[in-house]
Design a protein around this motif. Structure first.
Motif, PDB file in Angstrom:
ATOM      1  N   LYS A   1      -8.924   2.949   6.001  1.00  0.00           N
ATOM      2  CA  LYS A   1      -8.264   1.704   5.601  1.00  0.00           C
ATOM      3  C   LYS A   1      -8.025   0.753   6.771  1.00  0.00           C
ATOM      4  CE  LYS A   1      -7.348   3.274   1.325  1.00  0.00           C
ATOM      5  NZ  LYS A   1      -7.739   2.623   0.065  1.00  0.00           N
ATOM      6  N   HIS A   2      -7.641   1.320   7.934  1.00  0.00           N
ATOM      7  CA  HIS A   2      -7.310   0.495   9.098  1.00  0.00           C
ATOM      8  C   HIS A   2      -7.755   1.199  10.376  1.00  0.00           C
ATOM      9  CE1 HIS A   2      -4.863  -2.458   6.919  1.00  0.00           C
ATOM     10  NE2 HIS A   2      -4.397  -1.447   6.220  1.00  0.00           N
ATOM     11  N   LYS A   3      -8.038   0.401  11.399  1.00  0.00           N
ATOM     12  CA  LYS A   3      -8.396   0.969  12.698  1.00  0.00           C
ATOM     13  C   LYS A   3      -7.175   1.625  13.348  1.00  0.00           C
ATOM     14  CE  LYS A   3      -9.982  -2.763  14.639  1.00  0.00           C
ATOM     15  NZ  LYS A   3     -10.605  -3.656  15.655  1.00  0.00           N
TER      16      LYS A   3
ATOM     17  N   GLY B   1      -4.966  15.045   2.836  1.00  0.00           N
ATOM     18  CA  GLY B   1      -4.468  14.606   4.130  1.00  0.00           C
ATOM     19  C   GLY B   1      -4.416  13.090   4.222  1.00  0.00           C
ATOM     20  N   LYS B   2      -3.439  12.585   4.980  1.00  0.00           N
ATOM     21  CA  LYS B   2      -3.291  11.140   5.171  1.00  0.00           C
ATOM     22  C   LYS B   2      -2.837  10.860   6.595  1.00  0.00           C
ATOM     23  CE  LYS B   2      -2.129  10.457   0.317  1.00  0.00           C
ATOM     24  NZ  LYS B   2      -1.158   9.994  -0.694  1.00  0.00           N
ATOM     25  N   VAL B   3      -3.299   9.734   7.130  1.00  0.00           N
ATOM     26  CA  VAL B   3      -2.860   9.264   8.443  1.00  0.00           C
ATOM     27  C   VAL B   3      -2.256   7.878   8.272  1.00  0.00           C
ATOM     28  CG1 VAL B   3      -3.573   8.557  10.754  1.00  0.00           C
ATOM     29  CG2 VAL B   3      -4.572  10.605   9.721  1.00  0.00           C
ATOM     30  N   PHE B   4      -1.037   7.707   8.776  1.00  0.00           N
ATOM     31  CA  PHE B   4      -0.352   6.415   8.731  1.00  0.00           C
ATOM     32  C   PHE B   4      -0.103   5.928  10.154  1.00  0.00           C
ATOM     33  CE2 PHE B   4       0.832   8.690   4.893  1.00  0.00           C
ATOM     34  CZ  PHE B   4       0.745   7.725   3.901  1.00  0.00           C
ATOM     35  N   VAL B   5      -0.161   4.626  10.329  1.00  0.00           N
ATOM     36  CA  VAL B   5       0.240   4.000  11.590  1.00  0.00           C
ATOM     37  C   VAL B   5       1.209   2.869  11.250  1.00  0.00           C
ATOM     38  CG1 VAL B   5      -0.493   2.680  13.603  1.00  0.00           C
ATOM     39  CG2 VAL B   5      -1.904   4.572  12.788  1.00  0.00           C
ATOM     40  N   GLY B   6       2.419   2.969  11.767  1.00  0.00           N
ATOM     41  CA  GLY B   6       3.417   1.948  11.456  1.00  0.00           C
ATOM     42  C   GLY B   6       3.737   1.864   9.979  1.00  0.00           C
ATOM     43  N   GLY B   7       3.660   3.001   9.278  1.00  0.00           N
ATOM     44  CA  GLY B   7       3.954   3.029   7.853  1.00  0.00           C
ATOM     45  C   GLY B   7       2.820   2.560   6.972  1.00  0.00           C
ATOM     46  N   VAL B   8       1.663   2.206   7.563  1.00  0.00           N
ATOM     47  CA  VAL B   8       0.511   1.714   6.807  1.00  0.00           C
ATOM     48  C   VAL B   8      -0.569   2.792   6.785  1.00  0.00           C
ATOM     49  CG1 VAL B   8      -1.294  -0.049   6.696  1.00  0.00           C
ATOM     50  CG2 VAL B   8       1.016  -0.674   7.409  1.00  0.00           C
ATOM     51  N   LEU B   9      -1.130   3.031   5.602  1.00  0.00           N
ATOM     52  CA  LEU B   9      -2.162   4.055   5.458  1.00  0.00           C
ATOM     53  C   LEU B   9      -3.422   3.645   6.211  1.00  0.00           C
ATOM     54  CD1 LEU B   9      -2.968   6.728   4.047  1.00  0.00           C
ATOM     55  CD2 LEU B   9      -3.846   5.333   2.153  1.00  0.00           C
ATOM     56  N   ALA B  10      -3.868   4.514   7.121  1.00  0.00           N
ATOM     57  CA  ALA B  10      -5.072   4.238   7.907  1.00  0.00           C
ATOM     58  C   ALA B  10      -6.265   5.049   7.426  1.00  0.00           C
ATOM     59  CB  ALA B  10      -4.814   4.534   9.383  1.00  0.00           C
TER      60      ALA B  10
ATOM     61  N   GLY C   1       0.822  -1.202   0.000  1.00  0.00           N
ATOM     62  CA  GLY C   1       0.000   0.000   0.000  1.00  0.00           C
ATOM     63  C   GLY C   1       0.854   1.249   0.000  1.00  0.00           C
ATOM     64  N   GLU C   2       0.185   2.376   0.088  1.00  0.00           N
ATOM     65  CA  GLU C   2       0.895   3.653   0.039  1.00  0.00           C
ATOM     66  C   GLU C   2       1.703   3.871   1.303  1.00  0.00           C
ATOM     67  OE1 GLU C   2       0.002   8.317  -1.035  1.00  0.00           O
ATOM     68  OE2 GLU C   2      -1.592   6.820  -1.070  1.00  0.00           O
ATOM     69  N   LYS C   3       2.890   4.437   1.131  1.00  0.00           N
ATOM     70  CA  LYS C   3       3.796   4.678   2.244  1.00  0.00           C
ATOM     71  C   LYS C   3       3.875   6.173   2.559  1.00  0.00           C
ATOM     72  CE  LYS C   3       5.100   0.415   2.877  1.00  0.00           C
ATOM     73  NZ  LYS C   3       4.756  -0.292   4.133  1.00  0.00           N
ATOM     74  N   PRO C   4       4.309   6.516   3.775  1.00  0.00           N
ATOM     75  CA  PRO C   4       4.462   7.936   4.115  1.00  0.00           C
ATOM     76  C   PRO C   4       5.474   8.629   3.207  1.00  0.00           C
ATOM     77  CG  PRO C   4       4.551   6.563   6.093  1.00  0.00           C
ATOM     78  CD  PRO C   4       4.600   5.633   4.919  1.00  0.00           C
TER      79      PRO C   4
END
Length: 465
Positions: free
Chosen positions: A412-414, A440-449, A305-308
């Protein structure tokens, strides 16, 4: 700071013959809009069909790289792509009136010279990068082929060739930010072993090949009968073997053959369609291995998936800590959702929000399975966006930003307590009349949320009476 995309300042044109078809070719490389990539257009065919220079369109790699989409088929694309991509061209339309790119002198020298002559222009859009996060390997063990890429902050390549040849020997070539591609790599010519010529001719290839556009390596003694045959092939009366090469050839560098393999690899890697941040080591690379490795990377990109866009380093000091954030945003507990800012330029921001179980929203959302509400993810992106937008005005503490609309929201993710949210926002249009558009984008652990497109208005705060 983000690097911007580039295109040519003006068109550049070339004429020559195709290496394998032998036909006369006219080719013009034109500037192209941002985010269009490099595209070939067959202007000799009805409706001028086009094919993007992407690895998914590779259909043949026998003695060159061929891409094809519908009726548009272009062969031997690697040299022009190598020059354009390595010298910084992200977007270009290549008009061509034949099925093969002209071979010129067997190198990318003339392509590189023309690019230097006209120069490049910067475009507004940011460059797209694939940042390597783990070692990836492609091998063909029975042929001694290996390509390995490692994580790194820059793109570098080391190439090793060893064909068990007493003429070539072991050769190495490298590309790093300190190399001058136009001087050190672009002039290096394509090569072929003498024993490969007959099979290639029988395959109906190298019709345009001659001793002016290729290096012919001679491993074994050549009889008079063979020399006479070579004279007929190349239409020359003075064929001879000197120093392991036909016709007393002067190499342009002692490792010219390895450098040409590096040139080819760079052209094939351009088919990824985005820049790479990683360190490459390649042994005996070829067009098939190069393009298959690019397909492998595409698969990894789609899988992950998309990365930061920005790398967060917790060990580095913040650009803006929470107290400095409070000077720019009016939000306070429990609604301030930006803890610190680690990256900031005129159009982009990278910020952090640490999610803890002590936050009040988790009392009811949900008591037995706490989950960060989606509306708060959007709010966090909006607050980060507000920081870059407000920095564009004088006295930002006198203004606030308000939602006008939210589009293309995707969850995409919780996000749960214990997560660290990496919030990114990018201005996609210049701020006009107080209106800002931001992705805008939010990532957690490099994974798009979560991601969204946000439109907001800058409004002056009411002065207290």
């Amino acid at each position: 700071m983000q690097t911007k995309q580039q295109t040519l300042a003006s068109p550049i044109s070339f004429s020559g013959k195709g290496l394998h078809t032998g036909v006369k070719v006219n080719m013009t490389v034109l500037p192209a809009p941002e985010n269009s990539g490099i595209v070939f257009r067959r202007i000799d065919l009805e409706n001028s069909p086009s094919v993007p220079a992407l690895c998914e369109y590779v259909t043949d790699t026998s003695r060159g790289t061929t891409i094809e989409k519908g009726p548009a088929r272009i062969s031997t694309v690697e040299h022009i792509l190598s020059a354009l991509w390595t010298m910084g061209v992200d977007n270009a339309m290549i008009d061509i009136d034949a099925p093969e790119v002209p071979i010129m002198d067997g190198s990318a020298r003339e392509y590189a010279q023309k690019i230097l002559e006209v120069g490049l222009v910067e475009q507004k859009a940011d460059r797209k990068y694939y940042e390597v996060t783990e070692k990836q390997v492609y091998t063909i063990p029975d042929k001694g082929v290996a390509i390995i890429i490692y994580p790194d902050d820059e793109f570098t390549v080391s190439v090793h060739v060893d064909y068990n040849s007493k003429v070539i020997g072991n050769q190495y070539a490298t590309l790093d930010p300190f190399n001058d591609y136009a001087q050190q790599i672009a002039p290096c010519r394509t090569f072929v072993f003498l024993h490969e010529l007959e099979p290639l001719l029988k395959m109906n290839l190298i019709k345009g090949g001659d001793l002016d556009n290729s290096i012919v390596v001679v491993e074994n003694p050549v009889s008079e009968e063979q020399l006479e045959h070579l004279k007929k092939i190349f239409h020359k009366d003075d064929i001879r073997v000197t120093g392991g090469y036909l016709n007393n050839l002067q190499l342009r560098s002692s490792n010219e053959l390895a450098r040409h393999k590096l040139l080819d690899l760079l052209g094939d890697f351009a088919l990824l369609g985005m820049r790479i941040k990683g360190r490459v080591w390649a042994s005996r690379p070829g067009h098939y291995a190069n393009t298959e490795f690019m397909k492998q990377l595409i698969h990894a990109i789609r899988r992950d998936g998309e990365k930061p866009a920005f790398r967060y380093r917790p060990d580095k000091p913040a650009l803006l800590d929470v107290n400095e954030v409070r000077k720019l945003l009016p939000h306070r507990y429990p609604f301030l959702l930006v803890d610190k800012v680690f990256y900031l330029d005129n159009n982009s921001i990278g910020a952090i929000k640490n999610v803890t179980a002590n936050e009040p929203q988790f009392t009811g959302h949900f008591p037995t399975e706490p989950v960060m509400p989606g509306v708060l993810l959007v709010e966090a992106m909006a607050q980060a966006s507000g920081i870059i937008v407000l920095k564009s005005v004088e006295h930002p503490e006198e203004y606030s930003t308000y939602f006008l609309r939210i589009d293309n929201v995707r969850f995409k993710h919780k996000v749960v307590p214990g997560d660290t949210m990496q919030i990114e926002a990018h201005i996609i249009e210049p701020v006009r009349r107080g209106i800002a558009s931001v992705v805008g984008k939010v990532f957690v652990g490099g994974v798009l949320a979560c991601e969204a497109t946000i439109m907001a208005q800058i409004v002056r705060n009411k002065k207290p009476e």
